[in-house]
Design an enzyme around this catalytic site. Structure first.
Site, PDB file in Angstrom:
ATOM      1  N   ASP A  65      -9.347  14.179  12.447  1.00 39.83           N
ATOM      2  CA  ASP A  65      -8.593  13.167  13.198  1.00 39.83           C
ATOM      3  C   ASP A  65      -7.103  13.332  12.890  1.00 39.83           C
ATOM      4  O   ASP A  65      -6.649  12.930  11.822  1.00 39.83           O
ATOM      5  CB  ASP A  65      -9.054  11.767  12.789  1.00 39.83           C
ATOM      6  N   TYR A  70       1.651  11.349  12.288  1.00 37.54           N
ATOM      7  CA  TYR A  70       1.368  11.571  10.862  1.00 37.54           C
ATOM      8  C   TYR A  70       2.328  12.613  10.272  1.00 37.54           C
ATOM      9  O   TYR A  70       2.404  12.753   9.050  1.00 37.54           O
ATOM     10  CB  TYR A  70      -0.095  11.987  10.619  1.00 37.54           C
ATOM     11  N   LYS A  98      -3.198  12.551  18.910  1.00 33.42           N
ATOM     12  CA  LYS A  98      -2.841  11.290  19.575  1.00 33.42           C
ATOM     13  C   LYS A  98      -1.403  11.302  20.052  1.00 33.42           C
ATOM     14  O   LYS A  98      -0.518  11.856  19.381  1.00 33.42           O
ATOM     15  CB  LYS A  98      -3.020  10.105  18.603  1.00 33.42           C
ATOM     16  N   HIS A 131      -2.356   6.450  21.217  1.00 30.28           N
ATOM     17  CA  HIS A 131      -2.495   5.914  19.856  1.00 30.28           C
ATOM     18  C   HIS A 131      -2.484   4.376  19.839  1.00 30.28           C
ATOM     19  O   HIS A 131      -3.281   3.745  19.146  1.00 30.28           O
ATOM     20  CB  HIS A 131      -1.353   6.480  18.992  1.00 30.28           C
TER      21      HIS A 131
HETATM   22  N1  LIG Z   1      -5.921   5.164  15.445  1.00 32.79           N
HETATM   23  C1  LIG Z   1      -5.202   4.517  14.547  1.00 32.79           C
HETATM   24  O1  LIG Z   1      -4.312   3.709  14.880  1.00 32.79           O
HETATM   25  C2  LIG Z   1      -5.477   4.735  13.086  1.00 32.79           C
HETATM   26  C3  LIG Z   1      -5.029   3.764  12.164  1.00 32.79           C
HETATM   27  C4  LIG Z   1      -5.304   3.963  10.811  1.00 32.79           C
HETATM   28  C5  LIG Z   1      -5.998   5.099  10.413  1.00 32.79           C
HETATM   29  N2  LIG Z   1      -6.406   6.047  11.323  1.00 32.79           N
HETATM   30  C6  LIG Z   1      -7.149   7.259  10.909  1.00 32.79           C
HETATM   31  O2  LIG Z   1      -8.222   6.852  10.051  1.00 32.79           O
HETATM   32  C7  LIG Z   1      -8.158   7.589   8.833  1.00 32.79           C
HETATM   33  C8  LIG Z   1      -8.774   6.777   7.692  1.00 32.79           C
HETATM   34  O3  LIG Z   1      -8.179   5.521   7.540  1.00 32.79           O
HETATM   35  P1  LIG Z   1      -7.368   5.098   6.226  1.00 32.79           P
HETATM   36  O4  LIG Z   1      -6.747   6.311   5.636  1.00 32.79           O
HETATM   37  O5  LIG Z   1      -6.508   3.959   6.611  1.00 32.79           O
HETATM   38  O6  LIG Z   1      -8.439   4.453   5.253  1.00 32.79           O
HETATM   39  P2  LIG Z   1      -9.882   4.759   4.618  1.00 32.79           P
HETATM   40  O7  LIG Z   1     -10.433   6.030   5.092  1.00 32.79           O
HETATM   41  O8  LIG Z   1     -10.649   3.509   4.794  1.00 32.79           O
HETATM   42  O9  LIG Z   1      -9.528   4.841   3.071  1.00 32.79           O
HETATM   43  C9  LIG Z   1      -8.946   5.993   2.498  1.00 32.79           C
HETATM   44  C10 LIG Z   1      -8.863   5.769   0.992  1.00 32.79           C
HETATM   45  O10 LIG Z   1     -10.186   5.678   0.457  1.00 32.79           O
HETATM   46  C11 LIG Z   1     -10.327   6.498  -0.699  1.00 32.79           C
HETATM   47  N3  LIG Z   1     -11.669   7.097  -0.641  1.00 32.79           N
HETATM   48  C12 LIG Z   1     -12.209   7.843   0.355  1.00 32.79           C
HETATM   49  N4  LIG Z   1     -13.467   8.214   0.058  1.00 32.79           N
HETATM   50  C13 LIG Z   1     -13.726   7.690  -1.161  1.00 32.79           C
HETATM   51  C14 LIG Z   1     -14.860   7.744  -2.020  1.00 32.79           C
HETATM   52  N5  LIG Z   1     -15.991   8.378  -1.658  1.00 32.79           N
HETATM   53  N6  LIG Z   1     -14.774   7.118  -3.215  1.00 32.79           N
HETATM   54  C15 LIG Z   1     -13.662   6.460  -3.579  1.00 32.79           C
HETATM   55  N7  LIG Z   1     -12.549   6.384  -2.815  1.00 32.79           N
HETATM   56  C16 LIG Z   1     -12.584   6.988  -1.620  1.00 32.79           C
HETATM   57  C17 LIG Z   1      -9.243   7.544  -0.563  1.00 32.79           C
HETATM   58  O11 LIG Z   1      -8.761   7.916  -1.833  1.00 32.79           O
HETATM   59  P3  LIG Z   1      -8.896   9.450  -2.386  1.00 32.79           P
HETATM   60  O12 LIG Z   1      -7.994  10.304  -1.550  1.00 32.79           O
HETATM   61  O13 LIG Z   1      -8.462   9.305  -3.802  1.00 32.79           O
HETATM   62  O14 LIG Z   1     -10.343   9.811  -2.254  1.00 32.79           O
HETATM   63  C18 LIG Z   1      -8.153   6.856   0.237  1.00 32.79           C
HETATM   64  O15 LIG Z   1      -7.219   6.225  -0.605  1.00 32.79           O
HETATM   65  C19 LIG Z   1      -6.668   7.913   8.684  1.00 32.79           C
HETATM   66  O16 LIG Z   1      -6.425   8.960   7.759  1.00 32.79           O
HETATM   67  C20 LIG Z   1      -6.312   8.273  10.118  1.00 32.79           C
HETATM   68  O17 LIG Z   1      -6.734   9.601  10.416  1.00 32.79           O
HETATM   69  C21 LIG Z   1      -6.165   5.854  12.667  1.00 32.79           C
END
Ligand SMILES: NC(=O)c1ccc[n+]([C@@H]2O[C@H](COP(=O)([O-])OP(=O)(O)OC[C@H]3O[C@@H](n4cnc5c(N)ncnc54)[C@H](OP(=O)(O)O)[C@@H]3O)[C@@H](O)[C@H]2O)c1
Length: 347
Positions: A65, A70, A98, A131
């Site tokens: 994604d 980004y 996006k 987006h």
């Molecule tokens: N369309 C949109 O508007 C939009 C908005 C927000 C996000 N996104 C997309 O969604 C993706 C994910 O969302 P997000 O980054 O906000 O949050 P997330 O995936 O809910 O959380 C990521 C965090 O969780 C930790 N983590 C992941 N797997 C883990 C595990 N198995 N055990 C412990 N900790 C774990 C990671 O730390 P570590 O690195 O230390 O593992 C990181 O700090 C983004 O990267 C982006 O691509 C899209």
């Protein structure tokens, strides 16, 4: 099980991508039911994210994604180039990008997609999303109180002008599918009514404390695949994106209890739940142990019907990614972006 594909040799602990569930989109295309997020926000460098893309592909991830905002697509493109030159074929990957909010103009959509394609070193994208449904934008890292004086509400006619150019991207073969992100039922109804090429997915915040059951159901009934962002509750998001009301799904007693029983991190329970419920989570991680355990969670022992029911019961309607910076008037609250009364918030 290690997978060999041409010169591509996976490490011994890799997951076989063939064992990962697939979503079938309305076109018949298959999309892996878990992807890797690539938004490093303030705390992970572009280089570290790009390195992770390579090693995540090595352990079995096939869905990535990405987004122009980004700021790391050029670095990730180098990773894709290496992945594809070491034996994986383009058709084996699912790559999303996006359109950022400052490129909604009719003259900007195609150029912006071409820039992402050039940066990512690809001939086509599997999926290209709008987006946010607003053309409102801010410099990265700004405070949540920042407002753009040119910000506007959702104007459906303008969104459809952007969408027509998105459709043209499909016609030109630059992208295979187009989709929406950060929408609401009220906005989605209008887009589904007026689109020539329907959105194949809607990317939205989804985790055990923010399940959006009505919207989720609406999308499923209308053949739009829900992709769930922040599936773990975005524990690494910066302080400026937190409010005192925010809750954390990975600290919920129900999630903790299931995690303890299964001997996994609570994050893995969130990922298992997401895939079993029917959305496609895109967790971010640059920690090999974590992103591998997320992928393993999807093919491992499923949650029981009781687990699924218990998690359904902990929804707190707690939106974490509120989007305050995209508001268009001073006296508004973030709820105005999300049509909480079921009607599009008037100007
Ligand atoms: N369309 C949109 O508007 C939009 C908005 C927000 C996000 N996104 C997309 O969604 C993706 C994910 O969302 P997000 O980054 O906000 O949050 P997330 O995936 O809910 O959380 C990521 C965090 O969780 C930790 N983590 C992941 N797997 C883990 C595990 N198995 N055990 C412990 N900790 C774990 C990671 O730390 P570590 O690195 O230390 O593992 C990181 O700090 C983004 O990267 C982006 O691509 C899209």
């Amino acid at each position: 099980m290690p997978a060999t594909c041409g010169r591509w040799q996976a490490p011994a602990d890799a997951v076989d991508p063939a064992s990962v569930p697939q979503r079938i989109l309305y076109t018949g295309a298959k999309m892996p039911a878990i992807g890797l997020g690539t938004f490093g926000s303030d705390h992970v460098s572009h280089r570290a994210v790009a390195e992770t893309v390579k090693s995540a592909a090595a352990v079995g991830y096939r869905h990535f994604d990405c987004a122009s905002v980004y700021g790391n697509e050029d670095q990730i493109g180098l990773s894709f180039q290496q992945i594809l030159s070491s034996g994986l074929e383009r058709k084996d990957l699912w790559i999303t990008s996006k359109l950022w909010n400052d490129k909604h103009g009719e003259a900007d959509v195609i150029a912006s997609c071409q820039k992402s394609l050039a940066d990512l070193r690809l001939d086509y994208l599997d999926l290209y999303l709008v987006h946010w449904p607003f053309p409102n934008h801010q410099p990265p890292g700004c405070d949540v109180s920042a407002r753009n004086p040119n910000a506007v509400p959702y104007i459906h006619e303008n969104y459809m002008r952007t969408w027509r150019k998105m459709e043209e991207l499909v016609d030109r073969g630059l992208v295979r599918h187009i989709g929406t992100s950060n929408m609401t039922i009220a906005k989605m109804k209008l887009v589904l009514r007026d689109a020539r090429i329907r959105p194949a997915v809607n990317e939205m915040e989804l985790h055990p404390h923010f399940q959006q059951p009505e919207f989720f159901q609406y999308l499923r009934e209308n053949g739009v695949e829900p992709i769930g962002y922040s599936p773990i509750g975005s524990p690494g998001r910066p302080d400026r994106d937190r409010t005192p009301e925010d809750t954390s799904p990975t600290e919920d007693p129900v999630i903790l209890k299931i995690a303890e029983r299964l001997g996994v991190h609570p994050a893995v329970v969130c990922i298992k739940w997401a895939v079993q419920r029917g959305q496609t989570p895109i967790p971010f991680s640059t920690n090999r142990r974590n992103y591998l355990s997320n992928l393993r969670g999807v093919i491992g022992e499923p949650l029981t019907a009781e687990d699924m029911k218990a998690i359904q019961g902990i929804d707190r309607n707690c939106r974490l990614i509120k989007g305050q910076v995209f508001l268009w008037k001073e006296d508004q609250t973030w709820e105005d972006l999300w049509d909480v009364d079921g009607e599009i918030t008037p100007p």
